[in-house]
Write an enzyme that holds these catalytic residues in place. Sequence first.
Site, PDB file in Angstrom:
ATOM      1  N   TYR A   1      65.681  59.200  24.945  1.00 12.57           N
ATOM      2  CA  TYR A   1      67.004  58.576  25.236  1.00 12.57           C
ATOM      3  C   TYR A   1      67.795  58.407  23.806  1.00 12.57           C
ATOM      4  O   TYR A   1      67.158  58.106  22.729  1.00 12.57           O
ATOM      5  CB  TYR A   1      66.871  57.088  25.708  1.00 12.57           C
ATOM      6  CG  TYR A   1      68.145  56.303  26.080  1.00 12.57           C
ATOM      7  CD1 TYR A   1      69.067  56.740  27.028  1.00 12.57           C
ATOM      8  CD2 TYR A   1      68.524  55.511  25.288  1.00 12.57           C
ATOM      9  CE1 TYR A   1      70.244  56.014  26.970  1.00 12.57           C
ATOM     10  CE2 TYR A   1      69.696  54.752  25.479  1.00 12.57           C
ATOM     11  CZ  TYR A   1      70.506  55.172  26.248  1.00 12.57           C
ATOM     12  OH  TYR A   1      72.037  54.356  26.527  1.00 12.57           O
TER      13      TYR A   1
ATOM     14  N   ASP B   1      65.953  60.475  15.490  1.00 10.93           N
ATOM     15  CA  ASP B   1      66.699  59.443  16.178  1.00 10.93           C
ATOM     16  C   ASP B   1      65.631  58.223  16.030  1.00 10.93           C
ATOM     17  O   ASP B   1      64.673  58.021  16.884  1.00 10.93           O
ATOM     18  CB  ASP B   1      66.990  59.453  17.545  1.00 10.93           C
ATOM     19  CG  ASP B   1      67.690  58.193  18.204  1.00 10.93           C
ATOM     20  OD1 ASP B   1      67.687  57.385  17.572  1.00 10.93           O
ATOM     21  OD2 ASP B   1      67.823  58.259  19.444  1.00 10.93           O
TER      22      ASP B   1
ATOM     23  N   LYS C   1      69.174  49.083  16.029  1.00 11.54           N
ATOM     24  CA  LYS C   1      68.313  47.898  16.474  1.00 11.54           C
ATOM     25  C   LYS C   1      67.694  47.075  15.332  1.00 11.54           C
ATOM     26  O   LYS C   1      68.433  46.202  14.959  1.00 11.54           O
ATOM     27  CB  LYS C   1      66.810  48.333  17.299  1.00 11.54           C
ATOM     28  CG  LYS C   1      67.563  49.072  18.601  1.00 11.54           C
ATOM     29  CD  LYS C   1      66.487  49.350  19.786  1.00 11.54           C
ATOM     30  CE  LYS C   1      67.257  49.755  20.920  1.00 11.54           C
ATOM     31  NZ  LYS C   1      66.805  51.141  21.486  1.00 11.54           N
TER      32      LYS C   1
HETATM   33  C1  LIG Z   1      68.230  51.992  22.037  1.00 12.81           C
HETATM   34  C2  LIG Z   1      68.382  53.291  21.420  1.00 12.81           C
HETATM   35  C3  LIG Z   1      69.462  54.223  21.461  1.00 12.81           C
HETATM   36  C4  LIG Z   1      70.826  53.579  21.950  1.00 12.81           C
HETATM   37  O1  LIG Z   1      71.187  52.358  20.913  1.00 12.81           O
HETATM   38  P1  LIG Z   1      72.314  51.340  21.561  1.00 12.81           P
HETATM   39  O2  LIG Z   1      72.582  50.428  20.665  1.00 12.81           O
HETATM   40  O3  LIG Z   1      71.599  50.787  22.742  1.00 12.81           O
HETATM   41  O4  LIG Z   1      73.302  52.223  22.060  1.00 12.81           O
HETATM   42  C5  LIG Z   1      69.662  55.526  20.750  1.00 12.81           C
HETATM   43  N1  LIG Z   1      68.464  56.060  20.372  1.00 12.81           N
HETATM   44  C6  LIG Z   1      66.879  55.452  20.756  1.00 12.81           C
HETATM   45  C7  LIG Z   1      66.008  56.242  20.418  1.00 12.81           C
HETATM   46  C8  LIG Z   1      67.255  54.001  21.204  1.00 12.81           C
HETATM   47  O5  LIG Z   1      65.926  53.460  21.259  1.00 12.81           O
END
Ligand SMILES: *Cc1c(COP(=O)(O)O)cnc(C)c1O
Length: 426
Positions: free
Chosen positions: A144, A239, A267
Amino acid sequence: MNENVSRGLHERASRLMPGGVNSPVRAFRAVGGSPIFFQRASGAHLTSADGDTFLDCVGSWGPAILGHADPAVIAAVQRVAVDGLSFGAPTELEVRFAERIAQLYPAIEMMRAVSSGTEACMSALRVARGFTGRDVIVKFEGCYHGHADALLVKAGSGAATFGVPDSAGVSATAAASTLTLPYNNPDALRTLFAARGKDIAAVIVEPVVGNMGCVPPLPGFLELILELCEAYGAVSILDEVMTGCRLAPGGAQQRFGLHPAMTCLGKVVGGGLPLAVYGGRREIMEKVAPLGPVYQAGTLSGNPVAITAGLATLEQLTPDLYEHLETIGARLEEGLCRGLKDAHIPGTVQRVGSMLTLFFVEGPVRCWSDADRCDRKRFAAWHRGMLERGIYWPPSQFEAAFLSRAHTLDDIDRISQASAEVLRSF
Ligand SMILES: *Cc1c(COP(=O)(O)O)cnc(C)c1O
């Protein structure tokens, strides 16, 4: 456990917000029941609107690596807030933050602060396309990267030719140039590059997947992505929104010794406030406006309050912290595994550092088609049992749990005991 207040709030919320929530997984649809509303959090504990206390294994889905309401972060935020919340103009804090990120992530030579992981990944893709002049994006099934149109794409059948929208409202055109491959499958990746390598703008990947549950990369898989991107002139994007500062101060790339072209962070870097980062090689980032032709902007980007929470968090990412996380992570893995074995329940625990998942399927889980075989009903029942024993676990089989500095060995043993008890009751 008394849920009357939460139920009442959820009823009111559901009239005004889809599912009564501002982000879908919070609605508890995957586990049944109605979501618990919270009032406050401190350290490893959450207090619900109903007055119950839970031992938290969600950590706000990653940010709370120091535990909730860390006193130093809260004090710093309070101090800076009285000087103004947002100026829409640069501040010294942003410079200090960028300098700190560049120290921790040598692969990030230039960066932008944004307000969410979604925004970071969406922007990184745009920059990669602008830099290469190519359109095709490669992602992996089960990963994701936020909810930008081009990333809400599911695997097509057979050979990757066109991406197919994985959400209503995503146009076929937006999805078409995103190709989805199975995670941890080097052959599929080699085959795709051999066929379409010169069309590929970027490969985006979670270096340790958290978003289909915790799935580590097989040895050599990430290295192969970086190598093929380099060879074909595509941009590799790690990511690290979840893994950044979580698996090491310098993220998975520090842990595995990788040097990607671009990186996304979120995060933990925001310490609980809306803050994320994308960046990478200087010649790529020089394509971003006003230096270059790729547009990206944000009214609240790099606001002093979020940056301060980030800085106050980064300051506390000491070697001791990661040692503690490894110790408690290993202990929880062991405890959960023992519970499965003693109850003769098929399952596996996968963990990297302080992120882990108990999958209700025989392991190993290496990709989405492995994860998809999990017994979701059993997970839902287990989740309910944990909740009744005061443990707040992520309300989905396909999420990672997160531990924090605030979790003690006693907390960990309490989680393992609760799990063993629930499993025995099946
Ligand atoms: C949480 C997450 C996102 C999205 O971040 P948001 O702050 O919720 O938009 C993108 N990539 C990874 C790997 C994530 O865990």
